[in-house]
Design an enzyme around this catalytic site. Structure first.
Site, short mmCIF file in Angstrom:
data_model
loop_
_atom_site.label_atom_id
_atom_site.label_comp_id
_atom_site.label_asym_id
_atom_site.label_seq_id
_atom_site.Cartn_x
_atom_site.Cartn_y
_atom_site.Cartn_z
N ARG A 10 0.78 -1.23 0.00
CA ARG A 10 0.00 0.00 0.00
C ARG A 10 0.82 1.29 0.00
O ARG A 10 0.26 2.37 0.06
CB ARG A 10 -1.01 0.04 1.16
CG ARG A 10 -1.98 -1.12 1.11
CD ARG A 10 -3.17 -0.96 2.00
NE ARG A 10 -2.84 -0.65 3.39
CZ ARG A 10 -3.75 -0.28 4.27
NH1 ARG A 10 -5.02 -0.17 3.94
NH2 ARG A 10 -3.42 -0.02 5.51
N ASP A 11 2.16 1.20 -0.09
CA ASP A 11 2.96 2.42 -0.20
C ASP A 11 4.26 2.13 -0.94
O ASP A 11 5.34 2.55 -0.52
CB ASP A 11 3.24 3.03 1.17
CG ASP A 11 3.71 4.48 1.09
OD1 ASP A 11 3.40 5.15 0.07
OD2 ASP A 11 4.36 4.95 2.04
N LEU A 12 4.15 1.38 -2.03
CA LEU A 12 5.33 1.05 -2.82
C LEU A 12 5.77 2.30 -3.59
O LEU A 12 4.99 2.89 -4.34
CB LEU A 12 4.98 -0.08 -3.80
CG LEU A 12 6.13 -0.89 -4.33
CD1 LEU A 12 5.65 -2.26 -4.74
CD2 LEU A 12 6.84 -0.21 -5.46
N ASN A 16 10.92 3.35 -0.54
CA ASN A 16 10.72 2.10 0.19
C ASN A 16 11.39 0.91 -0.51
O ASN A 16 11.09 -0.24 -0.21
CB ASN A 16 9.23 1.82 0.39
CG ASN A 16 8.62 2.77 1.39
OD1 ASN A 16 9.31 3.36 2.21
ND2 ASN A 16 7.31 2.95 1.32
N THR A 52 1.44 7.33 -0.71
CA THR A 52 1.93 8.51 -1.41
C THR A 52 1.09 8.70 -2.66
O THR A 52 1.07 7.83 -3.53
CB THR A 52 3.41 8.30 -1.76
OG1 THR A 52 4.12 7.98 -0.56
CG2 THR A 52 4.01 9.55 -2.39
#
Length: 156
Positions: A10-12, A16, A52
Site C-alpha cells: 500500500r505504499d510502494l 521504500n 503517497t
C-alpha cells in the site's frame, strides 16, 4: 505445506526500495501501511487513503478499501516508469491535480524518453499503469516471468 501470507504493501515507492550491496536483489521496506490479504481489521481510518498519492493506484484513490496486489503492481509500474525515463510520472503540485492525473491521464511510452527501452518492456510498464486493475498483469509472479523473458531477449 506452509501457508503463505499474502500482503499488500500500500505504499510502494522509490523511498521504500533498497538495492542490496551486492546489487543482486531489491528489497521492499517499510511495511507500516501493509495489510494482509483477507484481513478485516485495519489500523487506518475507514475512507482515508493512505500512501503517497503519485504512487497510489486510481482504484484506491476512489475507494480506500480497494487495497489489492494489483494496486501494488500499479505502484511498481510508476516506479519502473520513473526509473526508466528519469522523469516524474505525475507532475502536479496539488493533491487534487495528482488525483486527476492518476485517475485519467495515460502516459506516453517510456521509450519516448529513452530509445534503449525494448518495446516489450514498454508494453509491460504501460500494462502496469492501466487504470482498471483487471487490465493489469495477473500477478507479481507473472510479471517477474515476463521481465525475465525480456531480459533474456535483450541479452541475446
Amino acid at each position: 505445506a506452509v501457508d503463505q501470507l499474502l500482503v499488500t504493501h500500500r505504499d510502494l515507492k522509490p523511498g521504500n526500495l533498497f538495492v542490496s550491496t551486492r546489487m543482486k536483489h531489491m528489497v521492499l521496506t517499510d511495511f507500516g501501511l501493509a495489510r494482509a490479504v483477507g484481513l478485516t481489521a485495519s489500523i487506518t481510518a475507514t475512507g482515508i487513503v493512505v500512501g503517497t498519492p503519485s504512487y497510489t493506484p486510481p482504484e484506491r484513490l476512489r475507494d480506500s478499501k480497494s487495497a489489492t496486489a494489483k494496486g501494488d503492481l500499479y505502484s511498481l509500474g510508476v516506479v519502473m516508469y520513473e526509473a526508466m525515463t528519469g522523469e516524474r510520472l505525475f507532475r502536479a503540485t496539488t493533491l487534487p491535480e495528482i488525483v486527476q492525473l492518476v485517475d485519467t491521464w495515460h502516459p506516453p511510452r517510456p521509450s519516448r524518453f529513452n530509445a534503449a527501452i525494448p518495446p516489450a518492456l514498454d508494453e509491460y510498464v504501460l500494462n502496469l499503469l492501466e487504470k482498471r486493475p483487471e487490465h493489469r498483469v495477473g500477478s507479481a509472479a507473472m510479471l517477474a516471468d515476463a521481465l525475465a523473458e525480456v531480459a533474456t531477449s535483450v541479452r541475446g
